[in-house]
Design a protein around this motif. Structure first.
Motif, PDB file in Angstrom:
ATOM      1  N   GLN A  84      29.978  17.839  25.211  1.00  7.17           N
ATOM      2  CA  GLN A  84      31.170  17.058  24.860  1.00  7.17           C
ATOM      3  C   GLN A  84      31.495  16.079  25.995  1.00  7.17           C
ATOM      4  O   GLN A  84      31.357  16.423  27.160  1.00  7.17           O
ATOM      5  CB  GLN A  84      32.375  17.971  24.614  1.00  7.17           C
ATOM      6  CG  GLN A  84      32.140  19.051  23.559  1.00  7.17           C
ATOM      7  CD  GLN A  84      32.218  18.518  22.129  1.00  7.17           C
ATOM      8  OE1 GLN A  84      32.561  17.366  21.895  1.00  7.17           O
ATOM      9  NE2 GLN A  84      31.882  19.362  21.174  1.00  7.17           N
ATOM     10  N   TYR A 115      38.179  23.894  22.871  1.00  5.73           N
ATOM     11  CA  TYR A 115      37.613  25.246  22.813  1.00  5.73           C
ATOM     12  C   TYR A 115      38.720  26.307  22.772  1.00  5.73           C
ATOM     13  O   TYR A 115      38.580  27.334  22.099  1.00  5.73           O
ATOM     14  CB  TYR A 115      36.688  25.495  24.007  1.00  5.73           C
ATOM     15  CG  TYR A 115      35.365  24.739  23.936  1.00  5.73           C
ATOM     16  CD1 TYR A 115      35.066  23.868  22.892  1.00  5.73           C
ATOM     17  CD2 TYR A 115      34.407  24.902  24.930  1.00  5.73           C
ATOM     18  CE1 TYR A 115      33.858  23.185  22.838  1.00  5.73           C
ATOM     19  CE2 TYR A 115      33.182  24.223  24.877  1.00  5.73           C
ATOM     20  CZ  TYR A 115      32.918  23.364  23.834  1.00  5.73           C
ATOM     21  OH  TYR A 115      31.722  22.697  23.785  1.00  5.73           O
ATOM     22  N   GLU A 167      20.712  26.145  17.150  1.00 11.20           N
ATOM     23  CA  GLU A 167      20.673  24.749  17.607  1.00 11.20           C
ATOM     24  C   GLU A 167      19.269  24.205  17.383  1.00 11.20           C
ATOM     25  O   GLU A 167      18.274  24.900  17.603  1.00 11.20           O
ATOM     26  CB  GLU A 167      21.058  24.702  19.099  1.00 11.20           C
ATOM     27  CG  GLU A 167      20.699  23.447  19.848  1.00 11.20           C
ATOM     28  CD  GLU A 167      21.383  22.178  19.344  1.00 11.20           C
ATOM     29  OE1 GLU A 167      22.595  22.208  19.059  1.00 11.20           O
ATOM     30  OE2 GLU A 167      20.691  21.159  19.233  1.00 11.20           O
ATOM     31  N   VAL A 201      20.218  24.897  11.346  1.00 12.92           N
ATOM     32  CA  VAL A 201      21.136  25.944  10.894  1.00 12.92           C
ATOM     33  C   VAL A 201      20.805  26.354   9.462  1.00 12.92           C
ATOM     34  O   VAL A 201      20.708  27.545   9.138  1.00 12.92           O
ATOM     35  CB  VAL A 201      22.595  25.427  10.975  1.00 12.92           C
ATOM     36  CG1 VAL A 201      23.542  26.361  10.251  1.00 12.92           C
ATOM     37  CG2 VAL A 201      23.022  25.232  12.408  1.00 12.92           C
TER      38      VAL A 201
HETATM   39  C1  LIG Z   1      28.636  17.959  17.875  1.00 13.83           C
HETATM   40  S1  LIG Z   1      27.320  18.791  18.702  1.00 13.83           S
HETATM   41  C2  LIG Z   1      28.101  20.304  19.104  1.00 13.83           C
HETATM   42  C3  LIG Z   1      27.466  21.096  20.206  1.00 13.83           C
HETATM   43  C4  LIG Z   1      28.299  22.212  20.802  1.00 13.83           C
HETATM   44  N1  LIG Z   1      28.955  23.009  19.814  1.00 13.83           N
HETATM   45  C5  LIG Z   1      29.286  21.702  21.838  1.00 13.83           C
HETATM   46  O1  LIG Z   1      30.498  21.872  21.662  1.00 13.83           O
HETATM   47  O2  LIG Z   1      28.842  21.122  22.840  1.00 13.83           O
HETATM   48  C6  LIG Z   1      26.242  19.134  17.392  1.00 13.83           C
HETATM   49  C7  LIG Z   1      24.965  19.841  17.794  1.00 13.83           C
HETATM   50  O3  LIG Z   1      24.232  20.150  16.595  1.00 13.83           O
HETATM   51  C8  LIG Z   1      22.851  19.941  16.830  1.00 13.83           C
HETATM   52  N2  LIG Z   1      22.274  19.783  15.479  1.00 13.83           N
HETATM   53  C9  LIG Z   1      22.216  18.677  14.704  1.00 13.83           C
HETATM   54  N3  LIG Z   1      21.730  18.972  13.494  1.00 13.83           N
HETATM   55  C10 LIG Z   1      21.471  20.301  13.478  1.00 13.83           C
HETATM   56  C11 LIG Z   1      20.972  21.210  12.505  1.00 13.83           C
HETATM   57  N4  LIG Z   1      20.647  20.801  11.287  1.00 13.83           N
HETATM   58  N5  LIG Z   1      20.853  22.493  12.843  1.00 13.83           N
HETATM   59  C12 LIG Z   1      21.175  22.933  14.103  1.00 13.83           C
HETATM   60  N6  LIG Z   1      21.663  22.119  15.058  1.00 13.83           N
HETATM   61  C13 LIG Z   1      21.813  20.829  14.750  1.00 13.83           C
HETATM   62  C14 LIG Z   1      22.800  18.772  17.766  1.00 13.83           C
HETATM   63  O4  LIG Z   1      21.578  18.754  18.486  1.00 13.83           O
HETATM   64  C15 LIG Z   1      24.017  19.044  18.673  1.00 13.83           C
HETATM   65  O5  LIG Z   1      23.651  19.832  19.775  1.00 13.83           O
END
Ligand SMILES: C[S@@+](CC[C@H](N)C(=O)[O-])C[C@H]1O[C@@H](n2cnc3c(N)ncnc32)[C@H](O)[C@@H]1O
Length: 458
Positions: A293, A303, A343, A371
Motif C-alpha cells: 500500500q 488495517y 497471492e 485466488v
Molecule cells: C490491492 S493488492 C492487495 C495486497 C495486500 N492485501 C495489501 O494490503 O498490501 C492486490 C493483490 O492481489 C494480487 N492479485 C491480483 N490478481 C490476483 C488473483 N487473481 N489471485 C491472487 N492474487 C491476485 C496482486 O498481485 C496484489 O498483490
C-alpha cells in the motif's frame, strides 16, 4: 437529457459561462449548456466559470476554465504549479475537508447506483482522513522518461495522454524521490542514455521506479528497453555516492511496447532486491514486484478498520485473499486461530513467507496462484471470515460464487475501486447483508478512495 441539436452550437474554441452543477467520479466539474454536458477540471459545485470548449463528443464536451466568475468558499490555490497540466492530482483546488466530502459522497453514490445498496446512508460510517500534512505521502513512484528535442526528460503523463510534462516539484511524491529522478535524468543526459520515445520507438530509458520505506531508505529501478546501457557502473556509483539512503538499485528490461511497466527480466545492480518496511509494529520485506500500500499512515488505519469490522474471535480461521506480502494476514494473525493467504505474484509470496518468519508468526500459510483457482485446493478448510483485497478490477465471479457456496459467515471487502466493490456487493447481496462501510483517504488530492465493507451472511 442531451439535445443533439445543441451539439451544433458547441464548437471547439467557443466560450460559455455556466455553473458547475456536479462532479463526476474523476472529480471533474459537470456543467450544462443548452442541456449539453460539459466536463472541466478544477471546479467546485456552485462555482460559475467561463469555459472554452476543447473537444466535442456525441454526448458530452470537454472544456478548460478560462476564468472563475463566482468562487466557492472551499477553493484553495493549488500548491503545485503543474496541477492543471499533470494527470496526477484531481482535487488540489479544494480544501481538504471538501475533498473528503467529495470522496464520501462519490463512494456512497456508486454503492447505491451500481451496488443497489439502498441502505448506504445507514451503514456508511464516513471517511477516515489524514492527520496532518498530506504532502509527499506516496512510498512508491513511477516516473516515465522520454526525449524532447535533444534532451532526455522525465515527468508525468498529461491527463489521459502519453505526453510528458517535465517534473519540476511533485507534492505527493517524497522530495528525495523527485531529487533522485532529476539526478538520474541529468546522468542520462551526461552519459547519452536516451529517454524512450514511444511513437518513434527510439531511446532506451523508459521508466524510473522508486520505492521508499518508513526508515527513509530507497530502492531504485531503472526500466530500460535493453540491457546494453552506456556507463551503467558509473551511473550506479554516482547515485549511491550522492544518495547513500539508496540501498538497492535494479535494472528491469522491458523490451515490449506495452503499458505494463515492468518486463520479465531484472538484474540487481547494487544491494539486494529487497526493502524492509514496517506497519503496526510488524516488519515487511518487499521485492520490486511486490504490491505494498502506498500511504503508510493511512494503511495502518485501513488495517485497523479491517480488524474492527471483522471483530475476530480466537477460534476463527481466516482467508486473506489477494494477500500481497501478507500484510493484512500477519497484522491480524494474533487475534485468530489460523490464517491462509493467497497471492498470484510468486515474489510477493516468497516475501510473505519470510515476513511470517521475521515476525515470529506460526499460524499463517501462504499459497501461490490465482485466488479463484487455489481456493479449490483449500475446500477442506472451513473459513469463518474471508478478507478480500483485490486489484482494481475486483474479484473473479467464480470466487464470489465460492464464497456463497461455502456459506462463509463474514466477508470483509477492502477495495481501491468502489465501482467494482459495488458490482461484487450486488453479486453477494442475495446471501449477505452489508453491515458497515467506511472509506479511507489513501490518496489525498486524487479522486480515488479506498473502501472497506463488512458483509454478513443472511
Ligand atoms: C490491492 S493488492 C492487495 C495486497 C495486500 N492485501 C495489501 O494490503 O498490501 C492486490 C493483490 O492481489 C494480487 N492479485 C491480483 N490478481 C490476483 C488473483 N487473481 N489471485 C491472487 N492474487 C491476485 C496482486 O498481485 C496484489 O498483490
Amino acid at each position: 437529457m442531451n439535445d443533439n441539436s445543441s451539439k451544433l452550437i458547441l464548437e471547439v474554441g467557443k466560450k460559455y459561462t455556466a455553473e458547475c452543477v456536479d462532479l463526476n467520479h474523476d472529480g471533474m466539474g459537470v456543467f450544462k449548456v443548452n442541456g449539453f454536458t460539459i466536463f472541466a477540471l478544477n471546479s467546485i459545485i456552485g462555482e460559475v466559470a467561463l469555459l472554452e470548449i476543447e473537444k466535442v463528443n456525441s454526448n458530452y464536451a470537454q472544456a478548460k476554465i478560462l476564468e472563475i466568475k463566482k468562487k466557492s468558499k472551499d477553493r484553495v490555490t493549488p500548491i503545485c504549479k503543474q496541477f492543471l497540466e499533470c494527470g496526477g492530482c484531481d482535487l488540489m483546488h479544494m480544501k481538504y475537508s471538501k475533498q473528503l466530502e467529495f470522496k464520501e459522497n462519490m463512494g456512497k453514490e456508486t454503492l447505491r447506483r451500481i451496488g443497489d445498496l439502498q441502505t448506504v446512508d445507514k451503514v456508511c460510517e464516513g471517511i477516515i482522513g489524514t492527520d496532518n500534512d498530506n504532502y509527499h505521502y506516496r512510498n512508491k513512484v513511477q516516473i516515465p522518461f522520454s526525449k524532447i528535442g535533444k534532451k532526455t526528460v522525465c515527468g508525468f503523463y498529461k491527463k489521459k495522454t502519453h505526453f510528458i510534462i517535465p517534473l519540476e516539484e511533485c507534492y505527493i511524491q517524497p522530495q528525495t524521490c523527485n531529487e533522485i529522478a532529476k539526478f538520474v535524468k541529468n546522468l542520462a543526459n551526461e552519459y547519452g542514455i536516451d529517454g524512450y520515445v514511444e511513437n518513434q520507438k527510439t531511446g532506451i530509458l523508459k521508466h524510473l521506479l522508486i520505492r521508499k520505506n518508513s526508515f527513509n531508505e530507497y530502492m531504485v529501478i531503472l526500466v530500460t528497453r535493453s540491457e546494453k546501457i552506456n556507463c551503467l557502473d558509473e551511473v550506479v556509483k554516482k547515485i549511491t555516492n550522492r544518495y547513500p539512503e539508496v540501498k538497492s538499485i535494479l535494472l528491469n528490461i522491458q523490451e515490449k511496447d506495452t503499458n505494463v511497466i515492468l518486463g520479465s527480466k531484472t538484474v540487481v545492480l547494487y544491494g539486494k532486491d529487497e526493502l524492509i518496511d514496517e506497519l503496526l509494529g510488524y516488519k515487511f520485506k518487499l521485492s520490486h514486484r511486490s504490491f505494498f500500500q502506498i500511504n503508510h499512515n493511512q494503511t495502518e488505519k485501513l488495517y485497523l478498520t479491517v480488524k474492527e469490522f471483522a471483530s475476530f474471535n480466537k477460534n476463527d480461521i481466516v482467508l486473506d485473499a489477494y494477500c500481497g506480502v501478507g500484510s493484512i494476514g500477519i497484522t491480524l494473525s494474533q487475534s485468530v486461530k489460523k490464517v491462509c493467504g493467497i497471492e498470484v505474484v510468486p515474489e510477493a509470496v516468497e516475501n510473505a513467507k519470510e515476513n511470517a518468519k521475521i515476525n515470529g508468526i506460526n499460524n499463517i500459510t501462504f499459497y501461490t496462484g490465482k485466488v479463484e483457482e487455489v481456493i479449490s485446493d483449500l475446500k477442506d478448510i472451513n473459513f469463518d471470515v474471508v478478507v478480500v483485497d483485490p486489484p482494481r478490477k475486483g474479484c473473479d465471479q467464480s470466487f464470489i460464487k465460492t464464497i456463497i457456496d461455502n456459506n462463509i459467515k463474514k466477508v470483509v471487502y477492502v477495495s481501491c475501486n468502489v465501482a467494482t466493490l459495488a458490482r461484487d456487493i450486488k453479486l453477494l447481496c442475495d446471501y449477505y447483508n452489508v453491515k458497515r462501510v467506511k472509506f479511507v483517504d489513501m490518496f489525498p488530492f486524487s479522486a480515488d478512495v479506498e473502501s472497506v465493507a463488512l458483509l454478513e451472511r443472511k
